[in-house]
Write an enzyme that holds these catalytic residues in place. Structure first.
Site, short mmCIF file in Angstrom:
data_model
loop_
_atom_site.label_atom_id
_atom_site.label_comp_id
_atom_site.label_asym_id
_atom_site.label_seq_id
_atom_site.Cartn_x
_atom_site.Cartn_y
_atom_site.Cartn_z
CB SER A 1 0.73 -7.54 1.61
OG SER A 1 0.63 -6.89 2.85
CG ASP B 1 -6.70 -4.36 2.90
OD1 ASP B 1 -6.37 -4.53 4.08
OD2 ASP B 1 -5.97 -4.62 1.92
CG HIS C 1 -4.29 -7.37 3.35
ND1 HIS C 1 -3.95 -6.28 2.57
CD2 HIS C 1 -3.11 -7.98 3.66
CE1 HIS C 1 -2.65 -6.21 2.45
NE2 HIS C 1 -2.10 -7.25 3.08
#
Length: 204
Positions: free
Chosen positions: A83, A141, A168
């Site tokens: 991320s 995601d 995610h």
């Protein structure tokens, strides 16, 4: 004996301990030959979170902290980021390509990452990043949509792109963990020694 040391950068509101748990399925596949160096963003020690805030505010602090770690810690072979940590990994990879190169590492793996479009990073991202890289994106995601991860991958000269059906996360899907394990095996000291023996010319 472990062949590789991989610096692992967590996501926003994450920590090194959280990332280690998130990486557990991948760690089980890549095995004990890769040491995972899971660290906390420097802001965590002050009760803050993340590598930077909106508009990449605070990015310079994280850049300098990571650069210092790479220079002074035992050798780091590559960087893994999830991320926001993946976005930082991409920027550090671009910094590695700058001249004179201030950082040394051999590969980058980015899961659920995104790229910067900020003017302050235009100089770093003017050219394709040369380091071998893996980019993982989830088709479901909603936090970092696939298109954003693909824009990050497009910053690299020869990216290996792996997709999974989930969101995610750092996926446990063998279609992702297997290629990552193979990618890492190519950088292991054992693999390089075997290749050197194979290609060595016999002495006359």
């Amino acid at each position: 004996m472990r062949d590789l040391r991989m610096l692992c950068l967590h996501g926003y509101h994450g920590s090194g301990a959280i990332l280690r748990r998130q990486m557990a399925p991948l760690a089980a596949v890549i095995g004990s030959t890769v040491e995972l160096v899971c660290v906390d963003a420097p802001s965590l020690s002050e009760g803050d979170f993340g590598w930077w805030h909106e508009g990449f505010r605070g990015w310079e602090r994280s850049r300098d902290w990571a650069a210092g770690l790479l220079r002074t810690a035992p050798p780091i072979n590559g960087i893994f980021g999830f991320s926001q940590g993946a976005a930082l990994t991409g920027l550090l990879a671009a910094l590695r390509d700058s001249r004179p190169a201030p950082l040394e590492f051999e590969f980058a793996i980015m899961v659920g990452g995104f790229t910067s479009t900020m003017p302050r990073h235009a100089g770093l991202l003017r050219h394709k990043v040369s380091i071998p890289s893996v980019h993982v994106t989830g088709r479901a995601d909603t936090i970092v949509p696939r298109r954003d991860s693909m824009l990050l991958a497009d910053r690299f000269a020869d990216p290996l792109i792996l997709e999974h059906p989930g969101g995610h996360v750092i996926p446990a899907d063998p279609a992702v963990t297997g290629p990552i394990a193979s990618f890492l095996a190519g950088f292991s000291r054992g693999s390089m020694l075997r290749a050197a023996r194979f290609t060595a010319k016999p002495q006359s």
